[in-house]
Design an enzyme around this catalytic site. Structure first.
Site, PDB file in Angstrom:
ATOM      1  CE1 TYR A  75      10.799   9.919 -12.159  1.00  0.00           C
ATOM      2  CE2 TYR A  75      10.311  11.340 -10.290  1.00  0.00           C
ATOM      3  CZ  TYR A  75      10.647  10.094 -10.803  1.00  0.00           C
ATOM      4  OH  TYR A  75      10.811   9.038  -9.942  1.00  0.00           O
ATOM      5  CB  SER A  78       4.240   2.530  -7.300  1.00  0.00           C
ATOM      6  OG  SER A  78       4.712   3.323  -8.364  1.00  0.00           O
ATOM      7  N   PRO A  79       3.137   3.073  -3.760  1.00  0.00           N
ATOM      8  CG  PRO A  79       2.921   4.516  -1.929  1.00  0.00           C
ATOM      9  CD  PRO A  79       3.531   4.421  -3.298  1.00  0.00           C
ATOM     10  NE  ARG A 133       4.007   0.743 -11.665  1.00  0.00           N
ATOM     11  CZ  ARG A 133       5.163   1.348 -11.407  1.00  0.00           C
ATOM     12  NH1 ARG A 133       5.211   2.658 -11.361  1.00  0.00           N
ATOM     13  NH2 ARG A 133       6.271   0.649 -11.207  1.00  0.00           N
ATOM     14  N   GLY A 134      -2.123   3.627  -8.772  1.00  0.00           N
ATOM     15  CA  GLY A 134      -3.518   4.034  -8.869  1.00  0.00           C
ATOM     16  C   GLY A 134      -4.500   2.888  -8.928  1.00  0.00           C
TER      17      GLY A 134
END
Length: 327
Positions: A56, A200-201, A204-205
């Site tokens: 990252y 990513s629950p 992803r927004g």
């Protein structure tokens, strides 16, 4: 904040963890000071299971987390990852020498002498996972890590690895718009007493409090070339998302909080790790662990967002490299 156990023998951690990927700019430009403020809000919310990776920002996320831990003295259960060599083309290395070298580098950035959980971020397919498990077992014996895990893997890989050195956690994408883990990974983890960590629950927004506009995404944004956020796919997906948002309003909760509560209700061994760049967005879902859902609620959600509703693949072909497919 409710607690859940991290695997069969791991510590009790917050039922909702925190993913630090966005601090590296994967979802648009990030600011380090803002990231530190966000971590302070994460700590204040009682979220004590944090997840990062050497990949990252090529260490940027780890450095931010390490700076915060050093300055604040916060006590958290920390996970990081290894195994991806960024491209192009993307490659993978699960050899012992590489894992040890990267762990040493990660520990320095994190201001730690060990991490509680160390993941193989992606498998190196030509190297038997049993060999990788043996390497991780050595790191456990040496006190450099407390436990190990795997990411984006198939049930067969989980079983093979677990038979050599018990796996504590498996991290795959899982949400109301990505439900493949229901076809074996969730069940395998439950059977073997492994924590399942959905990343990513909140899609992803996409399942946020307001509509996203992909045309405004930065060129560096991970979603810019993600099929679900492109063209006709996105237009079709927004019809479903708006219907779900309307249902969340009838329940008096935010869209991301309801999406996260749904994930939590899929099993007591699930510990989702949503992420955000700001404390304001954190406030939208930090309370999701307190939301109760009845069988009727779960049925209603299934009618609004039935399995397979999302148009477009969850990754582009380039993003999919290294992910194990099993269905």
């Amino acid at each position: 904040m409710p607690k859940r156990q991290l695997g069969a023998h791991g510590p009790m951690v917050s039922a909702i963890g925190f993913g630090c990927m966005s601090f590296a700019g994967f979802f648009g430009e990030a600011d380090d000071e803002t990231s530190l403020e966000t971590l302070a809000a994460v700590e204040a919310a009682g979220i004590d299971f944090w997840d990062t990776a050497n990949l990252y920002g090529m260490g940027r996320s780890e450095r931010i987390v390490g700076q915060y831990l050093k300055e604040s003295g916060a006590e958290v259960t920390l996970a990081t990852k290894v195994g991806i060599i960024p491209g192009p083309p993307r490659a993978f290395d699960n050899e012992e020498d590489y894992i040890r070298s990267e762990l040493e580098s990660s520990l320095k950035k994190l201001n730690r002498d060990k991490v509680e959980l160390y993941y193989i971020h992606r498998r190196q397919q030509e190297l038997p996972v049993e060999t990788v498990a043996e390497t991780m077992g050595k790191l456990i014996e040496e006190g450099l890590i407390d436990a190990w895990g795997l990411s984006e893997v198939a049930p067969s890989t989980i079983r093979r690895a677990h038979s050599v050195v018990p796996v504590t956690a498996v991290q795959n994408e899982y949400s109301l718009w990505t439900r493949q883990p229901e076809l074996g990974v969730i069940q395998t983890c439950e059977e073997l007493d492994i924590a399942f960590i959905p990343f990513s629950p909140v899609a992803r927004g996409a399942l946020g409090v307001a509509d996203l506009d992909p045309s405004t995404f930065d060129d560096s944004d991970f979603r810019k070339v993600n099929p679900r956020f492109m063209g006709q796919n996105w237009l079709e997906n927004m019809d479903y998302i708006r219907a779900f948002r309307a249902y969340a309003e009838t329940k008096g909760v935010s869209t991301p909080a309801l999406a996260l509560a749904w994930v939590l209700h899929q099993g007591d061994h699930l510990i989702p790790i949503p992420g955000t760049r700001t404390k304001e967005h954190l406030a939208d879902w930090a309370h999701a662990g307190e939301i109760g859902l009845s069988e009727d609620d779960l049925w209603e959600i299934e009618q609004i967002l039935p399995a397979g509703w999302a148009a477009g693949d969850r990754y582009s072909d380039q993003q999919m490299v290294g992910v194990e497919r099993y269905c």
